[in-house]
Design an enzyme around this catalytic site. Structure first.
Site, PDB file in Angstrom:
ATOM      1  N   CYS A  30       0.629  -1.176   0.043  1.00 43.86           N
ATOM      2  CA  CYS A  30      -0.024  -0.064  -0.067  1.00 43.86           C
ATOM      3  C   CYS A  30       0.942   1.234   0.034  1.00 43.86           C
ATOM      4  O   CYS A  30       0.367   2.346  -0.262  1.00 43.86           O
ATOM      5  CB  CYS A  30      -0.957  -0.026   1.180  1.00 43.86           C
ATOM      6  SG  CYS A  30      -2.052  -1.402   1.167  1.00 43.86           S
ATOM      7  N   HIS A  68      -3.444   7.148   2.014  1.00 40.63           N
ATOM      8  CA  HIS A  68      -3.849   5.902   1.694  1.00 40.63           C
ATOM      9  C   HIS A  68      -5.046   5.451   2.305  1.00 40.63           C
ATOM     10  O   HIS A  68      -5.366   5.632   3.202  1.00 40.63           O
ATOM     11  CB  HIS A  68      -2.760   4.597   2.162  1.00 40.63           C
ATOM     12  CG  HIS A  68      -3.208   3.052   1.964  1.00 40.63           C
ATOM     13  ND1 HIS A  68      -3.759   2.773   0.728  1.00 40.63           N
ATOM     14  CD2 HIS A  68      -3.128   2.084   2.926  1.00 40.63           C
ATOM     15  CE1 HIS A  68      -4.078   1.660   0.730  1.00 40.63           C
ATOM     16  NE2 HIS A  68      -3.877   1.310   2.229  1.00 40.63           N
ATOM     17  N   ASN A  91     -10.426  -0.419  -0.108  1.00 42.47           N
ATOM     18  CA  ASN A  91      -8.691  -0.173   0.063  1.00 42.47           C
ATOM     19  C   ASN A  91      -8.189  -0.800  -1.113  1.00 42.47           C
ATOM     20  O   ASN A  91      -8.252  -2.124  -1.364  1.00 42.47           O
ATOM     21  CB  ASN A  91      -8.170  -0.941   1.296  1.00 42.47           C
ATOM     22  CG  ASN A  91      -6.778  -0.863   1.456  1.00 42.47           C
ATOM     23  OD1 ASN A  91      -6.121  -0.818   0.293  1.00 42.47           O
ATOM     24  ND2 ASN A  91      -6.136  -1.152   2.646  1.00 42.47           N
TER      25      ASN A  91
HETATM   26  O1  UT7 Z   1      -3.963  -1.358   3.193  1.00 41.79           O
HETATM   27  C1  UT7 Z   1      -3.197  -1.722   4.638  1.00 41.79           C
HETATM   28  C2  UT7 Z   1      -3.390  -1.314   5.806  1.00 41.79           C
HETATM   29  N1  UT7 Z   1      -4.567  -1.786   6.450  1.00 41.79           N
HETATM   30  C3  UT7 Z   1      -5.241  -1.048   7.300  1.00 41.79           C
HETATM   31  O2  UT7 Z   1      -4.784  -0.217   7.588  1.00 41.79           O
HETATM   32  C4  UT7 Z   1      -6.185  -1.874   8.401  1.00 41.79           C
HETATM   33  C5  UT7 Z   1      -6.295  -1.408   9.642  1.00 41.79           C
HETATM   34  N2  UT7 Z   1      -7.030  -2.035  10.680  1.00 41.79           N
HETATM   35  C6  UT7 Z   1      -8.380  -1.757  10.398  1.00 41.79           C
HETATM   36  O3  UT7 Z   1      -8.766  -0.846   9.483  1.00 41.79           O
HETATM   37  C7  UT7 Z   1      -9.285  -2.364  11.553  1.00 41.79           C
HETATM   38  O4  UT7 Z   1      -8.508  -3.039  12.395  1.00 41.79           O
HETATM   39  C8  UT7 Z   1     -10.178  -3.301  10.903  1.00 41.79           C
HETATM   40  C9  UT7 Z   1     -11.227  -2.610   9.768  1.00 41.79           C
HETATM   41  C10 UT7 Z   1      -9.610  -4.405   9.921  1.00 41.79           C
HETATM   42  C11 UT7 Z   1     -11.150  -4.086  11.866  1.00 41.79           C
HETATM   43  O5  UT7 Z   1     -11.707  -3.233  12.840  1.00 41.79           O
HETATM   44  P1  UT7 Z   1     -11.563  -3.395  14.234  1.00 41.79           P
HETATM   45  O6  UT7 Z   1     -12.518  -2.330  15.147  1.00 41.79           O
HETATM   46  O7  UT7 Z   1     -10.339  -3.280  14.617  1.00 41.79           O
HETATM   47  O8  UT7 Z   1     -12.332  -4.872  14.559  1.00 41.79           O
HETATM   48  P2  UT7 Z   1     -11.850  -5.952  15.238  1.00 41.79           P
HETATM   49  O9  UT7 Z   1     -10.839  -6.810  14.555  1.00 41.79           O
HETATM   50  O10 UT7 Z   1     -11.325  -5.770  16.743  1.00 41.79           O
HETATM   51  O11 UT7 Z   1     -13.206  -6.907  15.421  1.00 41.79           O
HETATM   52  C12 UT7 Z   1     -14.261  -6.547  16.404  1.00 41.79           C
HETATM   53  C13 UT7 Z   1     -15.352  -7.721  16.195  1.00 41.79           C
HETATM   54  C14 UT7 Z   1     -14.783  -8.882  16.559  1.00 41.79           C
HETATM   55  O12 UT7 Z   1     -15.986  -9.646  16.980  1.00 41.79           O
HETATM   56  P3  UT7 Z   1     -15.809  -9.906  18.563  1.00 41.79           P
HETATM   57  O13 UT7 Z   1     -14.608 -11.140  18.860  1.00 41.79           O
HETATM   58  O14 UT7 Z   1     -15.398  -8.592  19.330  1.00 41.79           O
HETATM   59  O15 UT7 Z   1     -16.844 -10.598  18.879  1.00 41.79           O
HETATM   60  C15 UT7 Z   1     -14.843  -9.311  14.997  1.00 41.79           C
HETATM   61  O16 UT7 Z   1     -15.051 -11.025  14.907  1.00 41.79           O
HETATM   62  O17 UT7 Z   1     -15.906  -7.572  14.868  1.00 41.79           O
HETATM   63  C16 UT7 Z   1     -16.068  -8.836  14.368  1.00 41.79           C
HETATM   64  N3  UT7 Z   1     -15.813  -8.605  12.880  1.00 41.79           N
HETATM   65  C17 UT7 Z   1     -16.596  -8.444  12.024  1.00 41.79           C
HETATM   66  N4  UT7 Z   1     -18.082  -8.291  12.159  1.00 41.79           N
HETATM   67  C18 UT7 Z   1     -18.894  -8.274  11.136  1.00 41.79           C
HETATM   68  C19 UT7 Z   1     -14.587  -8.636  12.128  1.00 41.79           C
HETATM   69  N5  UT7 Z   1     -14.997  -8.286  10.936  1.00 41.79           N
HETATM   70  C20 UT7 Z   1     -16.144  -8.431  10.657  1.00 41.79           C
HETATM   71  C21 UT7 Z   1     -17.064  -8.072   9.619  1.00 41.79           C
HETATM   72  N6  UT7 Z   1     -18.309  -8.057   9.913  1.00 41.79           N
HETATM   73  N7  UT7 Z   1     -16.655  -8.110   8.357  1.00 41.79           N
END
Ligand code: UT7
Length: 337
Positions: free
Chosen positions: A117, A259, A289
């Site tokens: 990225c 980005h 993204n």
């Molecule tokens: O281009 C490269 C650079 N990449 C990035 O910059 C990505 C950086 N990271 C992020 O943008 C965020 O961390 C994400 C968008 C990937 C995830 O957001 P988050 O607020 O960190 O969510 P999380 O991973 O902590 O997940 C929270 C909850 C989890 O459930 P529990 O364990 O709390 O019950 C996940 O299982 O959300 C759940 N979850 C989803 N639920 C519905 C994860 N993905 C999904 C989904 N739909 N797609």
């Protein structure tokens, strides 16, 4: 305090292209257990474009390149160099040559550059070095990715984030001014495991003593929270360093062009730098993204919609797998405001 220059660099044209197929969050909720509400509130993404075909990267890259050449008023035959930033080549031996052929950029040398990225940012700075040394005069820099090929479409933590697309800029030597005002680039391979698209092979014996590894690449694996924390810490730092090198401060920045990974990252970085939200460029709602393509696609949209004017100062920053991150401060266009 500008960085030492030979010749100056100007960024004089941009273009972008995305595949026709649209998959919105509602549609994606039939593929994995997710919802428009979750995706939009956690990321700002509403839909993404998805490419078809084995030569899709070449096609959208050439389309973006043509649009950039047209805006710059530069003929393809006058290009000296094409740098394609991508992690998803149509041909692992390099896809820049295929684009060179499709554009008819007959005298240009072309090569691929991989920095995930951060790829477009790294390619922009690489191109500027060729221009400043006087080696090349006119360069097409393309950022393009078709990450849909490498996503695990059963993994809701990653498949909702990415989309396909291409963006391009034309850079040219300038004897009167230098529009690339400052930059700073970084890698940290110790954190590589946070975000990978790794080769995985199985041993194949050739002789009783000699074996080779044969295989393919595995789907994208990401530790979302670690990458999030890395971005929110490192991106403001690297922008401040690039601004320092340009001898500028954040209040001189007209546009923050990050980005397009997550709206929450954009908001957090803008807040850390005290840049108001109406100066933050965001179009991830429409594309998701798109990795190396996200910065030049967003630049192209903001230029064509008339928001970015000639002479505007843009602070751009890419970050992602590697881990890699970098920033460049540049003025748009040929003429002063
Ligand atoms: O281009 C490269 C650079 N990449 C990035 O910059 C990505 C950086 N990271 C992020 O943008 C965020 O961390 C994400 C968008 C990937 C995830 O957001 P988050 O607020 O960190 O969510 P999380 O991973 O902590 O997940 C929270 C909850 C989890 O459930 P529990 O364990 O709390 O019950 C996940 O299982 O959300 C759940 N979850 C989803 N639920 C519905 C994860 N993905 C999904 C989904 N739909 N797609």
């Amino acid at each position: 305090m500008q960085q030492d220059i030979g010749r100056g660099v100007a960024i004089i044209g941009c273009g972008s292209a995305a595949p026709d197929t649209v998959l919105d969050n509602q549609g994606l909720s039939h593929v994995v257990d997710t919802s428009d509400e979750w995706i939009a509130s956690r990321t700002g993404i509403r839909q993404r474009r998805l490419a078809q075909g084995d030569r899709a990267l070449t096609g959208i890259s050439a389309q973006a390149g043509k649009a950039a050449l047209e805006m710059a008023g530069v003929a393809a035959e006058d290009l000296d160099l094409i740098i394609l930033a991508t992690s998803t080549p149509d041909d692992l031996f390099g896809t820049a040559s295929l684009i060179q052929a499709e554009l008819g950029a007959i005298k240009a040398v072309g090569f691929d550059l991989t920095a995930a990225c951060s790829g477009f940012l790294f390619a922009l700075v690489t191109a500027s070095q060729f221009i400043r040394t006087g080696a090349y005069r006119t360069v097409l820099v393309i950022g393009a990715d078709v990450l849909s090929r490498w996503i695990d479409w059963n993994d809701r933590r990653t498949c909702v984030l990415f989309g396909d697309g291409a963006g391009a800029v034309v850079m040219q030597a300038s004897d009167t001014s230098d529009r690339l005002l400052g930059f700073d680039l970084h890698s940290d391979g110790r954190q590589n495991s946070c975000l990978t698209l790794p080769f995985q092979g199985a041993e194949r014996s050739l002789t009783p003593d000699i074996a080779v590894q044969q295989g393919t690449y595995q789907p994208i694996a990401m530790s979302g929270q670690e990458v999030y924390r890395f971005a929110v810490k490192r991106v403001p730092e690297v922008i401040e360093k690039a601004l320092f090198r340009a001898g500028m401060s954040t209040d001189q920045v007209d546009w923050l062009l990050l980005h397009q990974a997550n709206q929450r990252i954009l908001d957090a970085v803008a807040q850390r730098l005290s840049i108001p939200s109406d100066r933050v460029i965001s179009n991830m709602a429409s594309y998701g993204n798109t990795s190396a393509a996200s910065i030049p696609i967003a630049l192209d949209e903001w230029v064509r919609q008339g928001h970015i004017k000639p002479g505007d100062v843009i602070a751009a920053s890419g970050f992602g797998a590697g881990l890699t991150w970098g920033a460049a401060i540049f003025q748009w266009g040929q003429s002063d405001r």
